[in-house]
Design a protein around this motif. Structure first.
Motif, PDB file in Angstrom:
ATOM      1  N   ILE A   1       0.855  -1.181   0.000  1.00 14.87           N
ATOM      2  CA  ILE A   1       0.000   0.000   0.000  1.00 14.87           C
ATOM      3  C   ILE A   1       0.892   1.232   0.000  1.00 14.87           C
ATOM      4  CG2 ILE A   1      -1.862   1.237   1.178  1.00 14.87           C
ATOM      5  CD1 ILE A   1      -2.717  -1.394   2.430  1.00 14.87           C
ATOM      6  N   GLY A   2       0.590   2.176  -0.864  1.00 12.15           N
ATOM      7  CA  GLY A   2       1.481   3.312  -1.090  1.00 12.15           C
ATOM      8  C   GLY A   2       1.338   4.453  -0.110  1.00 12.15           C
ATOM      9  N   VAL A   3       1.330   4.186   1.191  1.00 11.49           N
ATOM     10  CA  VAL A   3       1.346   5.223   2.222  1.00 11.49           C
ATOM     11  C   VAL A   3       2.263   4.762   3.347  1.00 11.49           C
ATOM     12  CG1 VAL A   3      -0.981   6.076   1.692  1.00 11.49           C
ATOM     13  CG2 VAL A   3      -0.689   4.296   3.403  1.00 11.49           C
ATOM     14  N   PRO A   4       2.714   5.695   4.204  1.00 10.75           N
ATOM     15  CA  PRO A   4       3.612   5.313   5.302  1.00 10.75           C
ATOM     16  C   PRO A   4       2.966   4.340   6.277  1.00 10.75           C
ATOM     17  CG  PRO A   4       3.686   7.689   4.931  1.00 10.75           C
ATOM     18  CD  PRO A   4       2.554   7.156   4.106  1.00 10.75           C
ATOM     19  N   ALA A   5       3.824   3.563   6.924  1.00 15.38           N
ATOM     20  CA  ALA A   5       3.349   2.515   7.831  1.00 15.38           C
ATOM     21  C   ALA A   5       2.541   3.079   8.984  1.00 15.38           C
ATOM     22  CB  ALA A   5       4.539   1.713   8.360  1.00 15.38           C
ATOM     23  N   ARG A   6       2.943   4.228   9.525  1.00  7.81           N
ATOM     24  CA  ARG A   6       2.245   4.755  10.704  1.00  7.81           C
ATOM     25  C   ARG A   6       0.793   5.101  10.387  1.00  7.81           C
ATOM     26  NH1 ARG A   6       3.184   6.513  16.044  1.00  7.81           N
ATOM     27  NH2 ARG A   6       1.059   6.686  16.846  1.00  7.81           N
TER      28      ARG A   6
ATOM     29  N   GLU B   1       4.497  -0.667  13.392  1.00 10.34           N
ATOM     30  CA  GLU B   1       5.138  -1.962  13.174  1.00 10.34           C
ATOM     31  C   GLU B   1       4.175  -3.142  13.314  1.00 10.34           C
ATOM     32  OE1 GLU B   1       8.601  -2.434  15.569  1.00 10.34           O
ATOM     33  OE2 GLU B   1       9.478  -0.506  14.946  1.00 10.34           O
ATOM     34  N   ARG B   2       3.427  -3.199  14.426  1.00  9.74           N
ATOM     35  CA  ARG B   2       2.587  -4.383  14.649  1.00  9.74           C
ATOM     36  C   ARG B   2       1.400  -4.043  15.542  1.00  9.74           C
ATOM     37  NH1 ARG B   2       3.323  -9.520  18.079  1.00  9.74           N
ATOM     38  NH2 ARG B   2       4.872  -8.298  19.216  1.00  9.74           N
ATOM     39  N   PHE B   3       0.232  -4.558  15.140  1.00  9.49           N
ATOM     40  CA  PHE B   3      -0.969  -4.470  15.970  1.00  9.49           C
ATOM     41  C   PHE B   3      -1.599  -5.849  15.988  1.00  9.49           C
ATOM     42  CE2 PHE B   3      -5.527  -3.612  16.699  1.00  9.49           C
ATOM     43  CZ  PHE B   3      -5.417  -2.922  17.904  1.00  9.49           C
ATOM     44  N   GLU B   4      -1.911  -6.341  17.200  1.00  5.25           N
ATOM     45  CA  GLU B   4      -2.358  -7.730  17.327  1.00  5.25           C
ATOM     46  C   GLU B   4      -3.392  -7.820  18.436  1.00  5.25           C
ATOM     47  OE1 GLU B   4       0.684 -10.879  16.655  1.00  5.25           O
ATOM     48  OE2 GLU B   4       0.318 -11.319  18.764  1.00  5.25           O
ATOM     49  N   PHE B   5      -4.406  -8.645  18.189  1.00  8.94           N
ATOM     50  CA  PHE B   5      -5.409  -8.890  19.218  1.00  8.94           C
ATOM     51  C   PHE B   5      -5.915 -10.321  19.088  1.00  8.94           C
ATOM     52  CE2 PHE B   5      -7.644  -7.153  15.558  1.00  8.94           C
ATOM     53  CZ  PHE B   5      -8.724  -8.002  15.402  1.00  8.94           C
TER      54      PHE B   5
ATOM     55  N   ARG C   1       4.501  -2.619   3.039  1.00  8.47           N
ATOM     56  CA  ARG C   1       3.985  -3.965   2.803  1.00  8.47           C
ATOM     57  C   ARG C   1       3.285  -4.419   4.084  1.00  8.47           C
ATOM     58  NH1 ARG C   1       4.165  -6.975  -1.313  1.00  8.47           N
ATOM     59  NH2 ARG C   1       5.619  -5.536  -2.306  1.00  8.47           N
ATOM     60  N   VAL C   2       1.992  -4.653   3.960  1.00  5.86           N
ATOM     61  CA  VAL C   2       1.168  -5.018   5.116  1.00  5.86           C
ATOM     62  C   VAL C   2       0.868  -6.507   5.066  1.00  5.86           C
ATOM     63  CG1 VAL C   2      -0.923  -4.501   6.415  1.00  5.86           C
ATOM     64  CG2 VAL C   2       0.092  -2.737   4.952  1.00  5.86           C
ATOM     65  N   THR C   3       1.096  -7.183   6.162  1.00  6.27           N
ATOM     66  CA  THR C   3       0.763  -8.604   6.279  1.00  6.27           C
ATOM     67  C   THR C   3      -0.323  -8.761   7.336  1.00  6.27           C
ATOM     68  OG1 THR C   3       3.031  -9.249   5.698  1.00  6.27           O
ATOM     69  CG2 THR C   3       1.642 -10.916   6.741  1.00  6.27           C
TER      70      THR C   3
ATOM     71  N   THR D   1       1.165  -6.669  10.509  1.00  3.56           N
ATOM     72  CA  THR D   1       2.537  -6.185  10.591  1.00  3.56           C
ATOM     73  C   THR D   1       2.787  -5.252   9.414  1.00  3.56           C
ATOM     74  OG1 THR D   1       3.388  -8.113   9.386  1.00  3.56           O
ATOM     75  CG2 THR D   1       3.367  -8.241  11.780  1.00  3.56           C
ATOM     76  N   PHE D   2       3.632  -4.250   9.641  1.00  5.55           N
ATOM     77  CA  PHE D   2       3.872  -3.206   8.653  1.00  5.55           C
ATOM     78  C   PHE D   2       5.373  -3.096   8.408  1.00  5.55           C
ATOM     79  CE2 PHE D   2       0.279  -2.365  11.363  1.00  5.55           C
ATOM     80  CZ  PHE D   2      -0.755  -2.109  10.482  1.00  5.55           C
ATOM     81  N   ARG D   3       5.776  -3.157   7.133  1.00  9.07           N
ATOM     82  CA  ARG D   3       7.194  -3.090   6.779  1.00  9.07           C
ATOM     83  C   ARG D   3       7.370  -2.104   5.627  1.00  9.07           C
ATOM     84  NH1 ARG D   3       9.948  -6.063   3.026  1.00  9.07           N
ATOM     85  NH2 ARG D   3       8.200  -7.531   2.847  1.00  9.07           N
ATOM     86  N   ALA D   4       8.230  -1.106   5.843  1.00  5.55           N
ATOM     87  CA  ALA D   4       8.489  -0.118   4.799  1.00  5.55           C
ATOM     88  C   ALA D   4       9.031  -0.809   3.556  1.00  5.55           C
ATOM     89  CB  ALA D   4       9.481   0.925   5.302  1.00  5.55           C
TER      90      ALA D   4
END
Length: 426
Positions: free
Chosen positions: A240-245, A306-310, A339-341, A330-333
């Motif tokens: 996805i073409g936007v910053p991870a935050r 970086e990571r959000f989990e529940f 790149r979002v997984t 998870t988010f990786r620049a």
């Protein structure tokens, strides 16, 4: 461009067809690597099938070039560069398809051509597979934004269905639904009317099974996975073409999950730790078909950008809610984007007597990857449309700018008491 009053094009069949191509290219490569080499009947069957696949792929691409892309060009001038790239890919792929066709014809006659065919398939995969993925990730969202469902259906019927004989459609139908799940099966077979569908599915089933046994081996199961075993973990990934935050903040605001989830209808934070932090809990209300249910979830990882989990909270006293599943992002620049997984893992299975009931009532839960893929695609649409951020941090009201309390969404204060009681007993 499509309007708000007209449903957008449903392009799922494109992914399903692409998966059929990926599947049989992988099967062919496996047969060609297997020792001992295929005997003459299997060699001929495999060669004939590859020639057929190249012909199918040629018709598929030429149908896009003459029937689909011109409509997109007319309705969306901004897509010109991407359409030019798609057509350039088709030209490169055509050259490799010709090599595969020639090698397959040679292999049909001479077993010694096996290595040439294997090399030709590898070269084809190197240009075809990235193209298929890019078409799904980049081109199909543009098509869905540009064409209405009626326009898409018209192209499908006129270019890809009406131009073929019943026999050709029967062969293609069984080839496409080979091994798919129930959702993809329904998407595929409903492209034709009930009478034609009945004839295609029943008249051509045995010939297709015999052909598969001839080219792949008698032990291969080619039945649609309408009753496939439960997958206990899986993941989907999307650039996805936007910053991870920015993506993290959107995901961590669980009150907006319903904007992306195929099943979740609403979420609200429960009293306790600050929304979006480790230990915070929320309740999600879900609906799928005729079933409705709600679950309490708890945040177990919150690393901004970086990571959000529940996970869903297991209630051992209630057999219906004994299970627990962990969901993570998870988010990786990656270049100028992220790149979002999105992944899931079933930590506690439902009680065994309930498994078959769940499988019957919610067959889509047997494998959650397609729904996670839809979730990520919706996230990317929000990023593209500028609706990713609601204007308030997770847990804050976008209307008032203050910390949102559960009863802001759930009604009078007595609703809070029920949620609090649920949380204490979870």
């Amino acid at each position: 461009m499509t309007t708000d009053t007209l449903p957008p094009a449903d392009t799922r069949i494109m992914r399903i067809v692409h998966n059929a191509l990926r599947r049989d290219l992988a099967r062919a490569a496996q047969v060609l690597r297997t020792a001992p080499p295929p005997a003459q009947p299997q060699r001929v069957a495999l060669a004939d099938h590859l020639v057929w696949m190249m012909h199918f792929l040629h018709l598929h691409h030429s149908g896009e070039d003459r029937g689909l892309w011109p409509l997109v060009r007319e309705g969306n001038p901004g897509a010109r560069a991407l359409l030019d790239a798609m057509e350039a890919d088709h030209a490169r792929i055509d050259r490799e398809m010709e090599r595969v066709t020639a090698a397959a014809i040679g292999y049909r006659v001479h077993p010694a051509a096996r290595e040439d065919l294997s090399h030709a398939l590898t070269a084809l995969e190197q240009v075809l597979l990235p193209h298929l993925q890019r078409e799904e990730d980049e081109m199909m969202p543009v098509v869905a934004r540009t064409l209405t469902r009626r326009q898409w259906d018209d192209v499908e019927q006129r270019v890809f269905v009406a131009s073929k004989t019943k026999r050709e459609l029967g062969v293609e139908a069984h080839w496409i639904v080979d091994g798919v799940d129930r959702v993809d099966y329904d998407v595929t077979v409903r492209k034709v009317g009930p009478a034609t569908r009945f004839m295609l599915l029943h008249v051509f089933e045995r010939p297709y099974r015999r052909a598969c046994a001839a080219r792949w081996g008698a032990d291969l199961d080619v039945s649609p996975r309408l009753h496939r075993p439960l997958r206990t973990e899986g993941s989907a990934e999307l650039w996805i073409g936007v910053p991870a935050r920015q993506l993290y903040d959107a995901v961590a605001d669980v009150t907006r999950i319903s904007e992306r989830s195929p099943e979740c209808r609403s979420c609200a934070w429960l009293p306790g730790p600050s929304p979006g932090t480790v230990g915070a809990r929320f309740r999600g209300h879900n609906r799928a078909r005729h079933a409705r249910w709600s679950r309490v979830c708890e945040v177990i990882a919150a690393e901004p950008g970086e990571r959000f989990e529940f996970h869903t909270v297991s209630d051992r006293r209630n057999p219906l809610y004994h299970d627990s599943t962990t969901w993570s992002y998870t988010f990786r620049a990656d270049g100028d984007g992220t790149r979002v997984t999105h992944s899931y893992r079933i930590d506690i299975l439902p009680y065994r007597p309930l498994l078959s009931l769940y499988s019957h009532l919610q067959p889509q839960h047997q494998d959650m990857r397609p729904q996670m893929r839809q979730n990520l695609e919706a996230l990317r649409r929000q990023a593209r449309d500028g609706t990713l951020v609601s204007g308030a941090p997770p847990g804050m009201s976008s209307r008032t700018g203050r910390r949102e309390r559960p009863w802001d969404r759930s009604g009078p204060r007595r609703g809070w008491s029920r949620e609090a009681s649920t949380r204490r007993g979870a």
